[in-house]
Design a protein around this motif. Sequence first.
Motif, PDB file in Angstrom:
ATOM      1  N   LEU A   1       0.871  -1.166   0.000  1.00 56.19           N
ATOM      2  CA  LEU A   1       0.000   0.000   0.000  1.00 56.19           C
ATOM      3  C   LEU A   1       0.910   1.218   0.000  1.00 56.19           C
ATOM      4  O   LEU A   1       1.578   1.506   0.990  1.00 56.19           O
ATOM      5  N   LEU A   2       0.979   1.911  -1.124  1.00 53.52           N
ATOM      6  CA  LEU A   2       1.980   2.956  -1.314  1.00 53.52           C
ATOM      7  C   LEU A   2       1.570   4.337  -0.814  1.00 53.52           C
ATOM      8  O   LEU A   2       2.400   5.234  -0.788  1.00 53.52           O
ATOM      9  N   ILE A   3       0.318   4.528  -0.448  1.00 54.99           N
ATOM     10  CA  ILE A   3      -0.067   5.859   0.005  1.00 54.99           C
ATOM     11  C   ILE A   3       0.450   6.083   1.428  1.00 54.99           C
ATOM     12  O   ILE A   3       0.631   5.151   2.198  1.00 54.99           O
ATOM     13  N   THR A   4       0.691   7.342   1.733  1.00 56.05           N
ATOM     14  CA  THR A   4       1.318   7.694   3.010  1.00 56.05           C
ATOM     15  C   THR A   4       0.278   7.810   4.128  1.00 56.05           C
ATOM     16  O   THR A   4      -0.931   7.810   3.874  1.00 56.05           O
ATOM     17  N   ASP A   5       0.759   7.956   5.352  1.00 53.21           N
ATOM     18  CA  ASP A   5      -0.132   8.118   6.506  1.00 53.21           C
ATOM     19  C   ASP A   5      -1.006   9.359   6.362  1.00 53.21           C
ATOM     20  O   ASP A   5      -2.194   9.333   6.684  1.00 53.21           O
ATOM     21  N   SER A   6      -0.409  10.454   5.909  1.00 53.02           N
ATOM     22  CA  SER A   6      -1.202  11.682   5.764  1.00 53.02           C
ATOM     23  C   SER A   6      -2.257  11.520   4.670  1.00 53.02           C
ATOM     24  O   SER A   6      -3.354  12.085   4.780  1.00 53.02           O
ATOM     25  N   GLN A   7      -1.969  10.732   3.651  1.00 51.87           N
ATOM     26  CA  GLN A   7      -2.968  10.485   2.618  1.00 51.87           C
ATOM     27  C   GLN A   7      -4.088   9.588   3.146  1.00 51.87           C
ATOM     28  O   GLN A   7      -5.253   9.772   2.787  1.00 51.87           O
ATOM     29  N   ILE A   8      -3.757   8.631   4.008  1.00 55.41           N
ATOM     30  CA  ILE A   8      -4.790   7.813   4.665  1.00 55.41           C
ATOM     31  C   ILE A   8      -5.693   8.717   5.502  1.00 55.41           C
ATOM     32  O   ILE A   8      -6.917   8.565   5.500  1.00 55.41           O
ATOM     33  N   ASN A   9      -5.094   9.684   6.208  1.00 54.77           N
ATOM     34  CA  ASN A   9      -5.885  10.647   6.983  1.00 54.77           C
ATOM     35  C   ASN A   9      -6.798  11.460   6.072  1.00 54.77           C
ATOM     36  O   ASN A   9      -7.945  11.741   6.428  1.00 54.77           O
ATOM     37  N   ASN A  10      -6.293  11.840   4.896  1.00 54.87           N
ATOM     38  CA  ASN A  10      -7.125  12.579   3.938  1.00 54.87           C
ATOM     39  C   ASN A  10      -8.288  11.731   3.448  1.00 54.87           C
ATOM     40  O   ASN A  10      -9.393  12.245   3.247  1.00 54.87           O
ATOM     41  N   VAL A  11      -8.054  10.437   3.238  1.00 48.96           N
ATOM     42  CA  VAL A  11      -9.129   9.528   2.822  1.00 48.96           C
ATOM     43  C   VAL A  11     -10.199   9.478   3.904  1.00 48.96           C
ATOM     44  O   VAL A  11     -11.398   9.618   3.621  1.00 48.96           O
ATOM     45  N   ALA A  12      -9.785   9.301   5.147  1.00 58.83           N
ATOM     46  CA  ALA A  12     -10.741   9.223   6.255  1.00 58.83           C
ATOM     47  C   ALA A  12     -11.495  10.545   6.422  1.00 58.83           C
ATOM     48  O   ALA A  12     -12.715  10.558   6.607  1.00 58.83           O
ATOM     49  N   ARG A  13     -10.786  11.653   6.330  1.00 63.96           N
ATOM     50  CA  ARG A  13     -11.421  12.962   6.471  1.00 63.96           C
ATOM     51  C   ARG A  13     -12.436  13.201   5.361  1.00 63.96           C
ATOM     52  O   ARG A  13     -13.557  13.667   5.614  1.00 63.96           O
ATOM     53  N   ALA A  14     -12.080  12.859   4.132  1.00 67.95           N
ATOM     54  CA  ALA A  14     -13.004  13.036   3.008  1.00 67.95           C
ATOM     55  C   ALA A  14     -14.220  12.138   3.157  1.00 67.95           C
ATOM     56  O   ALA A  14     -15.339  12.551   2.851  1.00 67.95           O
ATOM     57  N   TYR A  15     -14.029  10.931   3.641  1.00 65.60           N
ATOM     58  CA  TYR A  15     -15.154  10.020   3.829  1.00 65.60           C
ATOM     59  C   TYR A  15     -16.123  10.553   4.880  1.00 65.60           C
ATOM     60  O   TYR A  15     -17.334  10.501   4.715  1.00 65.60           O
ATOM     61  N   ILE A  16     -15.584  11.104   5.950  1.00 65.97           N
ATOM     62  CA  ILE A  16     -16.425  11.587   7.044  1.00 65.97           C
ATOM     63  C   ILE A  16     -17.131  12.903   6.694  1.00 65.97           C
ATOM     64  O   ILE A  16     -18.312  13.077   6.967  1.00 65.97           O
ATOM     65  N   HIS A  17     -16.414  13.812   6.055  1.00 62.61           N
ATOM     66  CA  HIS A  17     -16.938  15.160   5.864  1.00 62.61           C
ATOM     67  C   HIS A  17     -17.551  15.418   4.486  1.00 62.61           C
ATOM     68  O   HIS A  17     -18.220  16.432   4.313  1.00 62.61           O
ATOM     69  N   ASP A  18     -17.330  14.569   3.512  1.00 61.18           N
ATOM     70  CA  ASP A  18     -17.845  14.810   2.166  1.00 61.18           C
ATOM     71  C   ASP A  18     -19.104  13.983   1.939  1.00 61.18           C
ATOM     72  O   ASP A  18     -19.064  12.758   1.939  1.00 61.18           O
ATOM     73  N   ASP A  19     -20.224  14.660   1.735  1.00 64.33           N
ATOM     74  CA  ASP A  19     -21.500  13.967   1.547  1.00 64.33           C
ATOM     75  C   ASP A  19     -21.535  13.111   0.281  1.00 64.33           C
ATOM     76  O   ASP A  19     -22.348  12.206   0.167  1.00 64.33           O
ATOM     77  N   ASN A  20     -20.665  13.387  -0.684  1.00 66.16           N
ATOM     78  CA  ASN A  20     -20.645  12.610  -1.924  1.00 66.16           C
ATOM     79  C   ASN A  20     -20.170  11.176  -1.710  1.00 66.16           C
ATOM     80  O   ASN A  20     -20.444  10.308  -2.526  1.00 66.16           O
TER      81      ASN A  20
END
Length: 86
Positions: free
Chosen positions: A8-27
């Motif tokens: 899994l090549l994405i970084t920790d900060s990118q994993i945080n961005n994925v989680a943040r987008a999932y939680i806060h983005d209604d799309n």
Amino acid sequence: QQRELPRLLITDSQINNVARAYIHDDNFAGENGELSMWKFYNLITGANKSSYLDTFLGRSVNATEVSVGLTEALNGRDMAYSWFIE
């Protein structure tokens, strides 16, 4: 044992961005919090936009591999990626 696991090549900060987008983005929120693998792929590739150019393509390919691998694991066809969902 670690060499046998998919990368899994994405970084920790990118994993945080994925989680943040999932939680806060209604799309990206599904019914009852369900997430389709297509939306998961879009979250990963969206987080990958912050990568430097020299790592962007490799991480984009890896995002596809991880999304397909997780889909196969959820359907019981790929045991290598089942490690991520156990």
